[in-house]
Structure formats: structure tokens, C-alpha cells
Scaffold this motif. Structure first.
Motif, PDB file in Angstrom:
ATOM      1  N   THR A  36       0.810  -1.215   0.000  1.00  0.00           N
ATOM      2  CA  THR A  36       0.000   0.000   0.000  1.00  0.00           C
ATOM      3  C   THR A  36       0.844   1.267   0.000  1.00  0.00           C
ATOM      4  O   THR A  36       0.570   2.187  -0.771  1.00  0.00           O
ATOM      5  CB  THR A  36      -0.940   0.005   1.232  1.00  0.00           C
ATOM      6  OG1 THR A  36      -1.723  -1.178   1.205  1.00  0.00           O
ATOM      7  CG2 THR A  36      -1.845   1.217   1.231  1.00  0.00           C
ATOM      8  N   LYS A  40       1.023   4.013  -2.999  1.00  0.00           N
ATOM      9  CA  LYS A  40       0.689   5.412  -2.725  1.00  0.00           C
ATOM     10  C   LYS A  40       1.780   6.327  -3.271  1.00  0.00           C
ATOM     11  O   LYS A  40       1.488   7.361  -3.877  1.00  0.00           O
ATOM     12  CB  LYS A  40       0.519   5.617  -1.218  1.00  0.00           C
ATOM     13  CG  LYS A  40       0.149   7.013  -0.824  1.00  0.00           C
ATOM     14  CD  LYS A  40       0.006   7.128   0.683  1.00  0.00           C
ATOM     15  CE  LYS A  40      -0.162   8.568   1.093  1.00  0.00           C
ATOM     16  NZ  LYS A  40      -0.163   8.722   2.551  1.00  0.00           N
ATOM     17  N   THR A  44       1.244   9.129  -6.173  1.00  0.00           N
ATOM     18  CA  THR A  44       1.597  10.524  -5.877  1.00  0.00           C
ATOM     19  C   THR A  44       2.563  11.066  -6.922  1.00  0.00           C
ATOM     20  O   THR A  44       2.403  12.196  -7.399  1.00  0.00           O
ATOM     21  CB  THR A  44       2.207  10.636  -4.467  1.00  0.00           C
ATOM     22  OG1 THR A  44       1.234  10.197  -3.517  1.00  0.00           O
ATOM     23  CG2 THR A  44       2.613  12.066  -4.147  1.00  0.00           C
TER      24      THR A  44
END
Length: 100
Positions: A36, A40, A44
């Protein structure tokens, strides 16, 4: 080039409105991680890259109008399936001068 989300720039006065301009960008996330936190980071980075490209296009369009600032900037962000990212940046190209 001055870029701002506000409709005025403190210490400057708008001397000429050049027109509404836009910068757009489309980026696709080509990497994926089952972790995760790593996923992320990847997402981003893709979003930031799309935003940077859109702002570069906005500045180019402002320069083409011989503007030295863009006011009233609005950033619109869309995603499809968490893999495709669209960024649109719109503002008003202007010429500003320092207030005396």
C-alpha cells in the motif's frame, strides 16, 4: 512568471488582461505495487508529474500572449480507475506592474 490562485497580486497592479488560458496533462500509471505505501508513492509521483506538465503548458500559453503573470488559477483533477490521471489548470493571463 507569477502564478496565483488569487485574483490579485499583493504589491502589483494588473495593467492588462490577456485572456483565459489552460494547461492540460494526461498521465497513466504504468507501475503497481501490492504494498500500500509503495503504491501510494507511485500514484503521488504520477499525479505530481501530471500537475507539473499542466502548469508548464499554462506558463507556455501565458508567455505566448506576452503575459508576465497568471491570476485566478483553478486546478481540476480527474482519475479513471486509479490508473489514468487528467489535470487541467485554468487561469487569466495578465500583465502586472509593481505598485509605486
Amino acid at each position: 512568471m507569477i502564478l496565483t490562485t488569487t485574483n490579485s497580486i499583493e504589491g502589483f497592479r494588473i495593467i492588462e488582461y490577456k485572456g483565459i488560458i489552460t494547461g492540460t496533462s494526461f498521465e497513466m500509471k504504468t507501475k503497481f505495487s501490492f504494498k500500500t505505501e509503495k503504491n501510494k508513492e507511485i500514484t503521488t509521483d504520477v499525479i505530481n508529474e501530471a500537475k507539473e506538465h499542466a502548469f508548464q503548458e499554462l506558463q507556455t500559453n501565458a508567455s505566448n500572449l506576452n503575459a508576465n503573470a497568471v491570476v485566478g488559477i483553478n486546478v481540476d483533477f480527474e482519475t479513471v480507475n486509479g490508473s489514468y490521471f487528467f489535470v487541467s489548470v485554468t487561469g487569466t493571463a495578465v500583465n502586472v506592474a509593481a505598485q509605486k
